[in-house]
Write a protein that holds these residues in place. Sequence first.
Motif, short mmCIF file in Angstrom:
data_model
loop_
_atom_site.label_atom_id
_atom_site.label_comp_id
_atom_site.label_asym_id
_atom_site.label_seq_id
_atom_site.Cartn_x
_atom_site.Cartn_y
_atom_site.Cartn_z
N LEU A 97 0.83 -1.20 0.00
CA LEU A 97 0.00 0.00 0.00
C LEU A 97 0.87 1.26 0.00
O LEU A 97 0.50 2.27 -0.62
CB LEU A 97 -0.92 -0.01 1.22
CG LEU A 97 -1.98 -1.12 1.25
CD1 LEU A 97 -2.81 -1.02 2.53
CD2 LEU A 97 -2.88 -1.04 0.03
N ASP A 98 2.00 1.21 0.70
CA ASP A 98 2.90 2.36 0.68
C ASP A 98 3.43 2.62 -0.73
O ASP A 98 3.51 3.78 -1.19
CB ASP A 98 4.08 2.12 1.63
CG ASP A 98 3.63 2.13 3.09
OD1 ASP A 98 2.57 2.72 3.39
OD2 ASP A 98 4.35 1.54 3.92
N ASP A 99 3.79 1.55 -1.44
CA ASP A 99 4.29 1.71 -2.81
C ASP A 99 3.19 2.28 -3.72
O ASP A 99 3.47 3.15 -4.58
CB ASP A 99 4.77 0.37 -3.37
CG ASP A 99 6.01 -0.15 -2.64
OD1 ASP A 99 6.71 0.69 -2.01
OD2 ASP A 99 6.28 -1.37 -2.70
N LEU A 100 1.98 1.79 -3.54
CA LEU A 100 0.88 2.31 -4.36
C LEU A 100 0.62 3.78 -4.04
O LEU A 100 0.31 4.57 -4.95
CB LEU A 100 -0.37 1.47 -4.13
CG LEU A 100 -0.34 0.04 -4.66
CD1 LEU A 100 -1.61 -0.71 -4.25
CD2 LEU A 100 -0.17 0.02 -6.18
N GLU A 101 0.75 4.16 -2.79
CA GLU A 101 0.54 5.55 -2.42
C GLU A 101 1.61 6.45 -3.02
O GLU A 101 1.31 7.56 -3.52
CB GLU A 101 0.53 5.70 -0.90
CG GLU A 101 0.28 7.11 -0.41
CD GLU A 101 -1.04 7.66 -0.86
OE1 GLU A 101 -1.15 8.90 -0.96
OE2 GLU A 101 -1.98 6.87 -1.12
N ARG A 102 2.85 6.01 -3.02
CA ARG A 102 3.91 6.81 -3.64
C ARG A 102 3.71 6.91 -5.15
O ARG A 102 3.96 7.97 -5.76
CB ARG A 102 5.28 6.18 -3.32
CG ARG A 102 5.77 6.48 -1.92
CD ARG A 102 7.22 6.06 -1.75
NE ARG A 102 7.36 4.61 -1.72
CZ ARG A 102 7.33 3.88 -0.60
NH1 ARG A 102 7.17 4.47 0.56
NH2 ARG A 102 7.48 2.57 -0.67
N ALA A 103 3.24 5.80 -5.74
CA ALA A 103 2.95 5.85 -7.18
C ALA A 103 1.81 6.81 -7.47
O ALA A 103 1.83 7.53 -8.48
CB ALA A 103 2.61 4.45 -7.69
N ASP A 111 1.44 8.09 -11.21
CA ASP A 111 1.51 6.84 -11.98
C ASP A 111 0.20 6.06 -11.96
O ASP A 111 0.07 5.07 -12.70
CB ASP A 111 2.63 5.96 -11.44
CG ASP A 111 4.00 6.61 -11.60
OD1 ASP A 111 4.13 7.49 -12.49
OD2 ASP A 111 4.91 6.26 -10.83
N LEU A 112 -0.73 6.44 -11.10
CA LEU A 112 -1.99 5.70 -11.00
C LEU A 112 -3.17 6.47 -11.59
O LEU A 112 -4.32 6.12 -11.35
CB LEU A 112 -2.29 5.36 -9.53
CG LEU A 112 -1.27 4.47 -8.82
CD1 LEU A 112 -1.72 4.18 -7.39
CD2 LEU A 112 -1.05 3.17 -9.58
#
Length: 210
Positions: free
Chosen positions: A111-117, A122-123
């Motif tokens: 979830l942290d990686d998705l938040e940074r993306a 990127d999302l």
Amino acid sequence: MTSGNTEQEPVTFVDKRKVDPLTNEPREGDAVPEPLAGTGTAPQPDSVDEEAVVSEPEIVEPEKDEVAELTADLQRLQAEYTNYRRRTDRDKQSVIDNAKASVVSQLLPVLDDLERARQHGDLETGPLKSVADKLAGVFTTIGLSTFGATGDTFDPSIHEAVSHEGDGSNPVVGILMRPGYKLGDRVLRTAMVGVVDAVQESDAPASEEQ
């Protein structure tokens, strides 16, 4: 041959009949006449033969103390069974919650990686956005929520302060470095924040007079 006493003794007749033959009434002193010859058994006065009387079985009711004791035992057993079921259900739910929390905790770095993306844009489009949205929906369904935002009152039980500016008179979150997560009411991870002192209205610089 000469007899010493030729005079015969007189024959007397004693009437022992209980019934006067002239009046057909019982003679005085005889309450019940004797039966005449050939009439069978003489009538007996009314009497109760104790051996012939069959008494009804006596119904013995349980003692009140015994009934109260049995009732108390039943209530105690029922209470123990109810407590056992509640304890079993609570333990079962606790096992489920612990297992769920363990799995979700392992996925927090994702979830942290998705938040940074997301922060880097990127999302905004593409297949990765669809995957991220579905994953976020699953976590929301199971009760996962984030906390920690700029301006929140600092709470050491849920916030991890890595920096602090000011005298600490009114600490608030100044910078959110990493969001915190809760699963229901359970804190899975504290939020990493920078703490500052909130500006009081009285501390604000007065506007210059025009």
